[in-house]
Design a protein around this motif. Structure first.
Motif, mmCIF file in Angstrom:
data_model
loop_
_atom_site.group_PDB
_atom_site.id
_atom_site.type_symbol
_atom_site.label_atom_id
_atom_site.label_comp_id
_atom_site.label_asym_id
_atom_site.label_seq_id
_atom_site.Cartn_x
_atom_site.Cartn_y
_atom_site.Cartn_z
ATOM 1 N N UNK A 2 0.831 -1.193 0.000
ATOM 2 C CA UNK A 2 0.000 0.000 0.000
ATOM 3 C C UNK A 2 0.872 1.252 0.000
ATOM 4 N N UNK A 3 0.504 2.197 -0.832
ATOM 5 C CA UNK A 3 1.206 3.484 -0.870
ATOM 6 C C UNK A 3 0.205 4.618 -0.776
ATOM 7 N N UNK A 26 -5.224 1.681 -2.561
ATOM 8 C CA UNK A 26 -6.075 0.824 -1.732
ATOM 9 C C UNK A 26 -7.213 0.299 -2.588
ATOM 10 N N UNK A 27 -7.441 -0.999 -2.487
ATOM 11 C CA UNK A 27 -8.464 -1.615 -3.338
ATOM 12 C C UNK A 27 -9.875 -1.254 -2.887
ATOM 13 N N UNK A 96 -3.261 9.866 6.156
ATOM 14 C CA UNK A 96 -3.480 8.657 6.952
ATOM 15 C C UNK A 96 -4.732 7.947 6.473
ATOM 16 N N UNK A 97 -4.613 6.632 6.352
ATOM 17 C CA UNK A 97 -5.753 5.795 5.969
ATOM 18 C C UNK A 97 -5.957 4.752 7.054
ATOM 19 N N UNK A 98 -7.216 4.592 7.508
ATOM 20 C CA UNK A 98 -7.498 3.651 8.595
ATOM 21 C C UNK A 98 -8.765 2.879 8.306
ATOM 22 N N UNK A 99 -8.636 1.567 8.400
ATOM 23 C CA UNK A 99 -9.794 0.689 8.301
ATOM 24 C C UNK A 99 -9.943 -0.110 9.588
ATOM 25 N N UNK A 100 -8.812 -0.558 10.114
ATOM 26 C CA UNK A 100 -8.765 -1.300 11.366
ATOM 27 C C UNK A 100 -7.323 -1.241 11.863
ATOM 28 N N UNK A 107 1.290 8.134 4.807
ATOM 29 C CA UNK A 107 2.107 8.618 3.714
ATOM 30 C C UNK A 107 3.452 9.092 4.212
ATOM 31 N N UNK A 108 4.303 9.520 3.276
ATOM 32 C CA UNK A 108 5.654 9.952 3.609
ATOM 33 C C UNK A 108 5.693 11.378 4.127
#
Length: 116
Positions: A2-3, A26-27, A96-100, A107-108
């Motif tokens: 994931x990027x 992200x799919x 920031x990505x959050x699912x669980x 990210x950088x």
């Protein structure tokens, strides 16, 4: 792998505007809560704005009325429009990505500098 790829940072004068973008590989992007955090030198990372998978948005008090977060699920991208920028907004901004707990990505970072 994931990027999260951020763009849009830079140098701007006080009162100016910038728009940050973050595109995620992200799919099921639409299911993720997406946020922007920032970290200034010598300070802890703090939440700036967040948009949930359901479309709710919340902001840090310091940016309410000046920053707007949005997302385009078709493009796997989250944006943050930053207006009326102040020198105290200077920081590295992180997507920031959050699912669980297992699906939690950063990210950088992209540098935002507000200075005359």
């Amino acid at each position: 792998q994931v990027q999260l790829v951020e763009s849009g940072g830079g140098l701007v004068q006080p009162g100016g505007s910038l728009r940050l973008s973050c595109t995620a590989s992200l799919s099921i992007f639409r299911l993720y809560d997406m946020g922007w955090y920032r970290q200034a030198p010598g300070k802890e990372r703090e939440l700036v704005a967040r948009t949930t998978s359901g479309g709710s948005r919340n902001y840090a008090d310091s940016v309410k009325g000046r920053f707007t977060i949005s997302r385009d699920n078709a493009k796997n991208t989250v944006y943050m429009q930053m207006n009326s920028l102040k020198p105290e907004d200077t920081a590295v901004y992180y997507c920031h990505a959050w699912l669980s707990e297992k699906y939690d990505y950063w990210g950088q970072g992209t540098q935002v500098t507000v200075s005359s």
